[in-house]
Scaffold this active site. Sequence first.
Site, PDB file in Angstrom:
ATOM      1  N   ILE A  66       0.836  -1.205   0.000  1.00  0.00           N
ATOM      2  CA  ILE A  66       0.000   0.000   0.000  1.00  0.00           C
ATOM      3  C   ILE A  66       0.870   1.253   0.000  1.00  0.00           C
ATOM      4  O   ILE A  66       1.838   1.364   0.754  1.00  0.00           O
ATOM      5  CB  ILE A  66      -0.933   0.007   1.223  1.00  0.00           C
ATOM      6  CG1 ILE A  66      -1.889  -1.188   1.166  1.00  0.00           C
ATOM      7  CG2 ILE A  66      -1.737   1.303   1.300  1.00  0.00           C
ATOM      8  CD1 ILE A  66      -2.825  -1.293   2.346  1.00  0.00           C
ATOM      9  N   GLY A 121       0.593  -5.278   1.476  1.00  0.00           N
ATOM     10  CA  GLY A 121      -0.630  -5.443   0.703  1.00  0.00           C
ATOM     11  C   GLY A 121      -0.462  -6.327  -0.513  1.00  0.00           C
ATOM     12  O   GLY A 121      -1.440  -6.918  -0.996  1.00  0.00           O
ATOM     13  N   ASP A 124      -1.473  -9.738   0.390  1.00  0.00           N
ATOM     14  CA  ASP A 124      -2.930  -9.855   0.342  1.00  0.00           C
ATOM     15  C   ASP A 124      -3.398 -10.125  -1.087  1.00  0.00           C
ATOM     16  O   ASP A 124      -4.304 -10.939  -1.310  1.00  0.00           O
ATOM     17  CB  ASP A 124      -3.586  -8.561   0.837  1.00  0.00           C
ATOM     18  CG  ASP A 124      -3.286  -8.253   2.291  1.00  0.00           C
ATOM     19  OD1 ASP A 124      -3.998  -8.783   3.157  1.00  0.00           O
ATOM     20  OD2 ASP A 124      -2.365  -7.476   2.553  1.00  0.00           O
ATOM     21  N   GLU A 144       2.850  -5.545   7.790  1.00  0.00           N
ATOM     22  CA  GLU A 144       1.942  -4.738   8.605  1.00  0.00           C
ATOM     23  C   GLU A 144       2.341  -4.727  10.076  1.00  0.00           C
ATOM     24  O   GLU A 144       2.171  -3.717  10.766  1.00  0.00           O
ATOM     25  CB  GLU A 144       0.507  -5.255   8.461  1.00  0.00           C
ATOM     26  CG  GLU A 144      -0.168  -4.902   7.157  1.00  0.00           C
ATOM     27  CD  GLU A 144       0.135  -5.882   6.028  1.00  0.00           C
ATOM     28  OE1 GLU A 144      -0.493  -5.783   4.964  1.00  0.00           O
ATOM     29  OE2 GLU A 144       1.022  -6.756   6.224  1.00  0.00           O
ATOM     30  N   ASP A 152      -5.226  -6.420   7.152  1.00  0.00           N
ATOM     31  CA  ASP A 152      -6.684  -6.411   7.155  1.00  0.00           C
ATOM     32  C   ASP A 152      -7.336  -6.528   5.778  1.00  0.00           C
ATOM     33  O   ASP A 152      -8.525  -6.279   5.622  1.00  0.00           O
ATOM     34  CB  ASP A 152      -7.209  -5.147   7.852  1.00  0.00           C
ATOM     35  CG  ASP A 152      -6.708  -3.853   7.210  1.00  0.00           C
ATOM     36  OD1 ASP A 152      -6.066  -3.917   6.136  1.00  0.00           O
ATOM     37  OD2 ASP A 152      -6.951  -2.778   7.792  1.00  0.00           O
TER      38      ASP A 152
END
Length: 270
Positions: A66, A121, A124, A144, A152
Site C-alpha cells: 500500500i 498489501g 494480500d 503490517e 486487514d
Amino acid sequence: MSDYQAFTVHIDDRIAHVQINRPDKLNAMNAPFWREIIDIFGLIDERDDIRAVVLSGAGRHFSSGIDLALLSSVASELGADSGRNARRLRRRIKELQASFTAVAECRKPVLAAVQGYCLGGAIDLIAACDMRYAAADAQFAIREIDMGMTADVGTLQRLPRIIGDGMLRELAYTGRTVDAREAERIGLVNRVYDDAPQLLEGVLALARQIAEKSPIAVEGSKRMIDYMRDHRVDDGLEYVAIWNAAMLQSADLKQAMLAHMNKHKPVFDD
C-alpha cells in the site's frame, strides 16, 4: 480495455495480462489502484473470450504494498470523535477488501507472477490469486506488523489455506522476509524461475495451457475448490453433483470425447 492509471491490460490469445504499472514507485498501491482493479476484474469476469489471467508487476518489483500517501490521506480524514472515526475506517477497510475479493471471485483462473518485492498489501493480493509463481529474486513479507497494525485486506484470512496456520503465524508475528526458495518450500508459490523474463514466459505458457481447456470445466473446477475451503466433504459432493447435473449437458464433454477417440486436439467454444 480502458486506459488505467495504475495498470496496463493486454488481451491476447484468450489471456488477459494485467500488470501493475507504477515501476518508479515500486508498484505501490495508490488510490487509483484500488478502484481500477475492481473494474478490471469485473470486465474480465464478464468477457467469455478471456479464459485465464496473468497478474504481474512492471519493472524490478511486483509491488511494495500500500502506498504510504494513501495511508496518510486516510489518517487525515479522522476527527476527534472515536465512534465516527471507527465507522469511517471500517468503511474504508471494507472498500479495500472488496478490491481483492474481486480478484478472488473472478470466474477465470488468476496466476500471479512475482519478481522482486512482494510486501504488505501485495501479499494480500497474491493470496487472492489461484496460483503464485516467483522469480529467484522474489522477496515476500507480511510487513503490517512492523507498522503497528494487523493485516486487514485478506492475508490472515486466505493464507492459512495456502501455507498453513503455523507458518502464517510465524510470518505475521515476525514480519520476516521469505526468499523465493523458502516460498516454494512452504507452498506460497508453485514454482521458481531463474529470472523475471523466464518467469513471465513460463506463467503465460501455463495460462495458455489452461485457456485451451473447456471453459465450462475450468470454471466448475475453480468453483468446487473454492467451495471446499469452507464446507464439509459431503456438502462439496452434493454441490458438485448439482453443478454437473447441468454442466455435463455442455457440448464440451462430447467435443472432448470425440477428440480423444480421434486422437486430435479439442477446440472449445468460449
